[in-house]
Design an enzyme around this catalytic site. Structure first.
Site, PDB file in Angstrom:
ATOM      1  N   LYS A  85      47.087 -55.697  10.946  1.00  0.00           N
ATOM      2  CA  LYS A  85      46.639 -56.999  10.487  1.00  0.00           C
ATOM      3  C   LYS A  85      47.985 -57.833  10.575  1.00  0.00           C
ATOM      4  O   LYS A  85      48.037 -58.941  10.984  1.00  0.00           O
ATOM      5  CB  LYS A  85      46.752 -56.944   8.814  1.00  0.00           C
ATOM      6  CG  LYS A  85      45.049 -56.467   8.369  1.00  0.00           C
ATOM      7  CD  LYS A  85      45.036 -56.237   7.309  1.00  0.00           C
ATOM      8  CE  LYS A  85      43.551 -56.031   6.604  1.00  0.00           C
ATOM      9  NZ  LYS A  85      43.614 -55.202   5.420  1.00  0.00           N
ATOM     10  N   ASP A 136      39.975 -62.030   0.801  1.00  0.00           N
ATOM     11  CA  ASP A 136      39.463 -60.999   0.839  1.00  0.00           C
ATOM     12  C   ASP A 136      37.817 -61.269   0.173  1.00  0.00           C
ATOM     13  O   ASP A 136      36.987 -60.529   0.387  1.00  0.00           O
ATOM     14  CB  ASP A 136      39.902 -59.607   0.409  1.00  0.00           C
ATOM     15  CG  ASP A 136      40.287 -58.796   1.226  1.00  0.00           C
ATOM     16  OD1 ASP A 136      39.590 -58.712   2.402  1.00  0.00           O
ATOM     17  OD2 ASP A 136      41.288 -57.821   0.537  1.00  0.00           O
ATOM     18  N   GLN A 154      46.212 -54.639  -0.259  1.00  0.00           N
ATOM     19  CA  GLN A 154      45.205 -53.565   0.488  1.00  0.00           C
ATOM     20  C   GLN A 154      44.523 -52.463  -0.639  1.00  0.00           C
ATOM     21  O   GLN A 154      45.439 -51.908  -1.481  1.00  0.00           O
ATOM     22  CB  GLN A 154      46.224 -52.753   1.531  1.00  0.00           C
ATOM     23  CG  GLN A 154      45.330 -51.434   2.351  1.00  0.00           C
ATOM     24  CD  GLN A 154      44.584 -52.245   3.230  1.00  0.00           C
ATOM     25  OE1 GLN A 154      44.675 -53.252   3.820  1.00  0.00           O
ATOM     26  NE2 GLN A 154      43.257 -51.542   3.265  1.00  0.00           N
TER      27      GLN A 154
END
Ligand code: NDP
Length: 297
Positions: A55, A122, A99
């Protein structure tokens, strides 16, 4: 015997990243700064570490600012909440991604709830999932949004199609079903308690498998001409020498004889997730600056 098409998610994702990079350059020219994505990794989970590294690399390659925070698994929930608050208040940060999974002593729900919904790229915050469920503009989880992009590219209008999503997680299955509903599909969500999964899957023009069980969906379950999106990522033994390989939730080799098109594993949905994350970050940056949402992404 006809063989279905393999959908090239890798190429689609590369094109999307290029479009995002163009959008980033245009944004920087207007706003006088780069969009910024902050990624927080807690603990040493090797798969998460690989994912976070990739990422970071792709964020920089798209011309964005990348802020990485690697924290020990022993960190307390309060400390992590403090960091989220700092990132919420930091003007250089348009997007925050924590994460998952987090260590067991930290509540994922508490952390996600603490993220500013305007920076929740997200799409896991209840404000964003609620907006998605009620048909409002929202940040949509990256993996299902990537799946919808691939489906629309392959099939065009999805209206009226019968879609079966296998899996009901908050990260993939449920938002996937909402997105298919928003595209006017007739949607069924199957899960571990579903009776006769084979016949449920056999009804579908679109099958999305997000289970986490290697090659569980068999070729003969698939209706001839259906389009299959395989989200699963499963590592299995490959031969006797301790080697491994990745497979999806669908028995791809069998399914190819039945499908119109199918995403492979690897190289299907996987590459889309980061590309969509960058896309969502660019959108977040525009909205925070009061600029119109970029089009064509
Ligand atoms: P979860 O474990 O959170 O959810 C799995 C779902 O599958 C559950 O709803 C579960 O049902 C259902 N399920 C389990 N066993 C069966 C069964 N025998 N029959 C029918 N349904 C079953 O997984 P995720 O949604 O997070 O991930 C799913 C897969 O997608 C994983 O392989 C993951 O690695 C992959 N993934 C890939 C991403 C990518 O970027 N390509 C991103 C995210 C995930 P129940 O609710 O009843 O327990």
């Amino acid at each position: 015997m006809t063989i279905g098409k393999i959908i090239d998610g890798k190429a689609f994702a590369a094109t999307l990243r290029d479009k995002v990079a163009d959008g980033v350059a245009a944004f920087a020219a207007q706003a006088g700064r780069k969009p910024g994505l902050a990624v927080v990794l807690v603990g040493e989970d090797p798969a998460s570490a690989v994912y976070v590294r990739s990422k970071g690399k792709m964020t920089l390659a798209a011309g964005m600012e990348s802020f990485e925070f690697k924290l020990p698994a022993s960190i307390g929930e309060e400390e992590l909440l403090d960091l989220v608050e700092e990132l919420n208040a930091d003007d250089r940060v348009d997007a925050i991604l924590v994460q998952l999974p987090l260590p067991a002593h930290i509540s994922e729900a508490d952390i996600i709830t603490a993220i500013d919904p305007a920076k929740d790229v997200d799409g896991f915050h209840v404000i964003n999932s609620g907006k998605l469920a009620t048909g409002q503009e929202a940040f949509v989880p990256c993996t299902p949004l990537g799946c919808i992009m691939l489906l629309k590219d392959e099939l065009g209008d999805l209206s009226g199609l019968e879609a079966v999503v296998v899996g009901r997680s908050n990260i993939v299955g449920k938002p996937m079903a909402q997105l298919l509903l928003a595209e006017n599909c007739t949607v069924t969500i199957a899960h571990s308690r579903t009776r006769d999964l084979a016949s449920v899957v056999h009804r579908a023009d679109i099958v999305v498998a997000a289970v986490g069980r290697a090659e569980m969906v068999k070729g003969e379950w698939i209706k001839p001409g259906a389009t299959v999106i395989d989200v699963g990522i499963n590592r299995i033994a490959d031969g006797d020498e301790g080697k491994t390989r990745l497979v999806g939730d669908v028995a791809t080799a069998e399914a190819l004889a039945h499908v119109r098109a199918i995403t492979p594993v690897p190289g299907g949905v996987g590459p889309m997730t980061i590309a969509v994350l960058l896309r969502n970050t660019l959108v977040a940056a525009h909205l925070r600056e009061g600029l119109p949402k970029p089009t064509g992404l």
